[in-house]
Design a protein around this motif. Sequence first.
Motif, PDB file in Angstrom:
ATOM      1  N   UNK A 196       0.912  -1.118  -0.023  1.00 36.12           N
ATOM      2  CA  UNK A 196      -0.078   0.035   0.004  1.00 36.12           C
ATOM      3  C   UNK A 196       0.642   1.165  -0.024  1.00 36.12           C
ATOM      4  N   UNK A 197       1.924   1.312   0.935  1.00 37.95           N
ATOM      5  CA  UNK A 197       2.763   2.510   0.776  1.00 37.95           C
ATOM      6  C   UNK A 197       3.474   2.673  -0.413  1.00 37.95           C
ATOM      7  N   UNK A 198       3.959   1.668  -1.215  1.00 42.58           N
ATOM      8  CA  UNK A 198       4.579   1.667  -2.594  1.00 42.58           C
ATOM      9  C   UNK A 198       3.614   2.451  -3.542  1.00 42.58           C
ATOM     10  N   UNK A 199       2.411   1.827  -3.420  1.00 43.64           N
ATOM     11  CA  UNK A 199       1.193   2.401  -4.357  1.00 43.64           C
ATOM     12  C   UNK A 199       0.776   4.008  -4.063  1.00 43.64           C
ATOM     13  N   UNK A 208       5.245  -0.569 -10.379  1.00 49.43           N
ATOM     14  CA  UNK A 208       6.112  -1.771 -10.805  1.00 49.43           C
ATOM     15  C   UNK A 208       6.897  -2.702  -9.562  1.00 49.43           C
ATOM     16  N   UNK A 209       6.974  -1.601  -8.641  1.00 47.18           N
ATOM     17  CA  UNK A 209       7.473  -2.461  -7.178  1.00 47.18           C
ATOM     18  C   UNK A 209       6.077  -2.941  -6.795  1.00 47.18           C
ATOM     19  N   UNK A 210       5.013  -2.443  -6.848  1.00 45.39           N
ATOM     20  CA  UNK A 210       3.827  -3.030  -6.056  1.00 45.39           C
ATOM     21  C   UNK A 210       3.491  -4.417  -6.564  1.00 45.39           C
ATOM     22  N   UNK A 211       3.303  -4.519  -7.967  1.00 42.47           N
ATOM     23  CA  UNK A 211       3.194  -5.547  -8.716  1.00 42.47           C
ATOM     24  C   UNK A 211       4.213  -6.709  -8.374  1.00 42.47           C
ATOM     25  N   UNK A 212       5.357  -6.263  -8.159  1.00 41.77           N
ATOM     26  CA  UNK A 212       6.757  -7.220  -7.764  1.00 41.77           C
ATOM     27  C   UNK A 212       6.457  -7.852  -6.641  1.00 41.77           C
TER      28      UNK A 212
END
Length: 430
Positions: free
Chosen positions: A101-104, A110-114
């Motif tokens: 959530x924080x990355x979103x 791209x980090x979130x999906x990873x």
Amino acid sequence: MNDRTDYSHPDNTARTISLAPDLPAIPERLLLAHARGDVLFLCGAGVSKTAGLPDFRQLVLDVYRTLDPVVCEILTNASVDPDCPTKPDCAALNDHQTAEVKRFDVREYDVVLGMLERRLDRHTREDSKVRSRVVEILRSPAGKSGLTASGCEVDAARSDQPHAPRIGRPAPLHRALVRLADRGGTTTIMTTNFDLLLEQAAKNLRVPAQSYALGSIPRPARRREFAGVLHIHGAMTRNPSRHSDLILTDQDFGEYYLRRRGVPDLIYDAARLFHLVLVGYSANDPPMRYLLNAVAADEGRFDDLKERFVFVGSDEYDTIALQDWRARGIVPIHYDPLDRDHTGLLHMLQRWADLSAINGKQKLVHREIRRIVKSRRADAPDADRELFDHLFRRSSLDERVRLADVASAVGAEPAWLDAILSVSAERERQ
């Protein structure tokens, strides 16, 4: 307001051309480069969004909606307005979900999906739940339910909404870009999108355009062999059971940009041969972070790197946002989007294609010449004088003679003919 001064150009040349009175000005050096076949368009998610496909942010929400509805609800509630989000409530989430959530929240999609892929599948693989869901969304956009910006569920297949895009079919923006991608008998266009809408647009226009992805992309060259729709992040195929590798997550970017280096090498070579023009990107998109800053850094080492440009749509002329692009070594061209479908960009690109020196409508060019010279040059608007001079400046000797005949035939005053002689003398000196 038009961005009529561009101090980032090495010789401080700031001449810009408005192709129509109500359109933003485009740097003339870009228009001249396009007339020479020295421009290569690079298309991002914003281009296919006009055809009803999700951008990266919406794609992440659609993936979570199926794979983790609890997190999806939190992401949606916190992102009703992406520019003014509410603070997400992560009290019911575990540490992995909270980190996602924080990355979103900082738009590192791209980090979130990873992170989601590693949480659900432990490692990256072609048949992971995340990748399978992404392929499903992009293959059958009309069969999925989506989320509006307010988080409400809608049937994406419905077309009874005013101005609803025809989902899964090329949008007018795709067609305009395919027309502009003609380098003089060879059509070449790059994209980071996985869909085949550019190919479909080319087919509709009866333009030959082979599709290439990742390692199959021909090496950049001025030769005719460097042609087609080039999917630098991978592509779907017309076979529903297959697709190429997709550069989707942070690990994928690390693999293809840092370890294999195939994508950077491709872009570096292209940036030495062509002026790259970005369409459908924001300053924080992963390609901007992973690649173009590095290309800009190389300007200090390589004298042959071409200028790069980006179309930037905003309701207000944001000098700070434009300077952000300039700091990345990219010249921004501002336009008023007019609406959520970025009709302002479409009108500009369509007009550019119609007046193209390569495959434009010659009758339209002649009509513009006749219209402009009906006025005395001293009384004509600046935009008309600049467009008139540009149409001659970009032309070959034979074409300048034909255009001069068009102007003379309608009784153009001597001042217009003097301008033609002046532009011709300028061309000869060059």
